[in-house]
Scaffold this active site. Sequence first.
Site, short mmCIF file in Angstrom:
data_model
loop_
_atom_site.label_atom_id
_atom_site.label_comp_id
_atom_site.label_asym_id
_atom_site.label_seq_id
_atom_site.Cartn_x
_atom_site.Cartn_y
_atom_site.Cartn_z
N GLY A 19 -0.53 -6.53 4.38
CA GLY A 19 -0.51 -7.95 4.05
C GLY A 19 -1.17 -8.81 5.11
N GLU A 31 3.66 -10.21 -0.86
CA GLU A 31 5.03 -9.71 -1.02
C GLU A 31 5.09 -8.42 -0.22
OE1 GLU A 31 8.06 -7.96 -1.43
OE2 GLU A 31 7.24 -7.18 -3.30
N GLY A 80 2.74 -4.83 -0.58
CA GLY A 80 2.54 -3.70 0.32
C GLY A 80 3.24 -3.91 1.63
N SER A 81 2.82 -3.17 2.62
CA SER A 81 3.43 -3.26 3.95
C SER A 81 3.00 -4.53 4.66
CB SER A 81 3.02 -2.04 4.79
OG SER A 81 1.63 -2.09 5.08
#
Length: 510
Positions: free
Chosen positions: A245, A262, A240-241
């Site tokens: 994260g 990630e 995700g963004s």
Amino acid sequence: MDFLNSLAIEANNYGASTGTQWLTTTDEGVFEIKSPVDGKTIANVYKCNASDYQKVINSAKSAFVEWRQVPAPQRGDIVRQIGNKLREFKQPLGELVAYEMGKSLQEGLGEVQEMIDICDFAVGLSRQLNGSTLHSERPLHRMYDQYHPLGVVGVISAFNFPVAVWSWNAMIAAICGNATVWKPSEKTPLTAIACQNIIKEVLIDNKLPEGIFSLVIGDANVIGEDMLEDKNVPLVSVTGSTRVGRHAGQKVAARFGKSILELGGNNAMILTPDADLKLAVPAIVFGAVGTAGQRCTSTRRVIIHESIYDQVKAVLTKAYKGLRIGSPLDENNHVGPLIDTDSVQAFTNAIKAVKEEGGKVLCGGNVLSGEGYESGCYVEPVMIEAENHYQTVQHETFAPILYLIKYKGDVNDAIALQNDVVQGLSSAIFSNNMRECETFLSHWGSDCGIANVNIGTSGAEIGGAFGGEKETGGGRESGSDAWKAYMRRQTNTINFSTELPLAQGIKFDL
């Protein structure tokens, strides 16, 4: 639509599964899933609740106790069967990926192929979960390290790769002996439901316990938070963004859990005077507009030497003006829609902001309307002259925005610009100069988790470990030795002597 019927997608679908059974909660509300392709409602998904989540977790915990005792090559055979089942459903699942998410049909089919490939990779890996034999400093002692399953692995995936990233995690976790609970994006849950329907038959045919591959679909602030805080989930993989994260990493770390993050990318491609533009230009355009710029590895910045800048700008402008924008199900089109109108707003906001900072729009940037664009999610990919230090350039906008940045001097100056962002996922250089390429790949070169030479920033193969540095999060998924993240490491020392010598020569006599 035929592909919905093939995948057993109903008008109304349940939002939690133990892999073999669907939980039937219907009073928590629904997600109405609309296609960004045409704006039409595809289907509804009932949200699961906290009680459903707990049932799924309990099922996964029970499955893990049994699954971890199955020899790894036999676990690999189950994954092999899943890969074969995905081959049977590649066409309809690829069509659903394209229609629900908005990427091109070829990219949708490619994403399913990526799932098949990771299954094949995991099958071979199931016979290679090796440790190391070590030399002890003590006589007649043996040391080695080995890896054991962790337990329940949580996977929180994003809309842009609605099935592939789950498979990277789930198939590797499975051959390592773990159970997996998947929380997909609320924007693309139908592909997740389809995957559960596909693998259900494999689980039943092999008389496996329910809970090895599970699914929970619900609000992020309820189901997602439950997973992040759950001590029964020792590892959570989050795509995700950076904002998402950072929150997830802090939550998991607070309970001493493990996380694979990630997150965002602000990926640059360097073009030196020795670049082969016949290779570079198609790589730039696909990297920037593929999946409508909604890949974490999308090309965001092109850093071009001043001696070739005007030439590159002219060629790219011509290429951009020739892009065909429309339904991704029509293979004549190059660019499909953004995922939703919120993303369109982020696109227009970024263009406005960078213009206020001094950026110059070279082409594109309009929101499209009219016949074929009824969903309101189609935009013209935009190319903008900018400077690397602009705040808008420093930020990742998940949309087809490409910044052209000029550099002077040698390759070290270009690398410094590339590295001067907070993200560190993917990077590339186009050059036929060996010294420039090797400098780019050196430990004083690119600071990204992925560094490519004469290929673009997107399109990573499953055989390599995938992930990045800095605010991209850390941790690796998919290939190489990324499997170790899904296991707990143990060092073993065995004394087969008749004495008890201590390490470091310490004497302790009784």
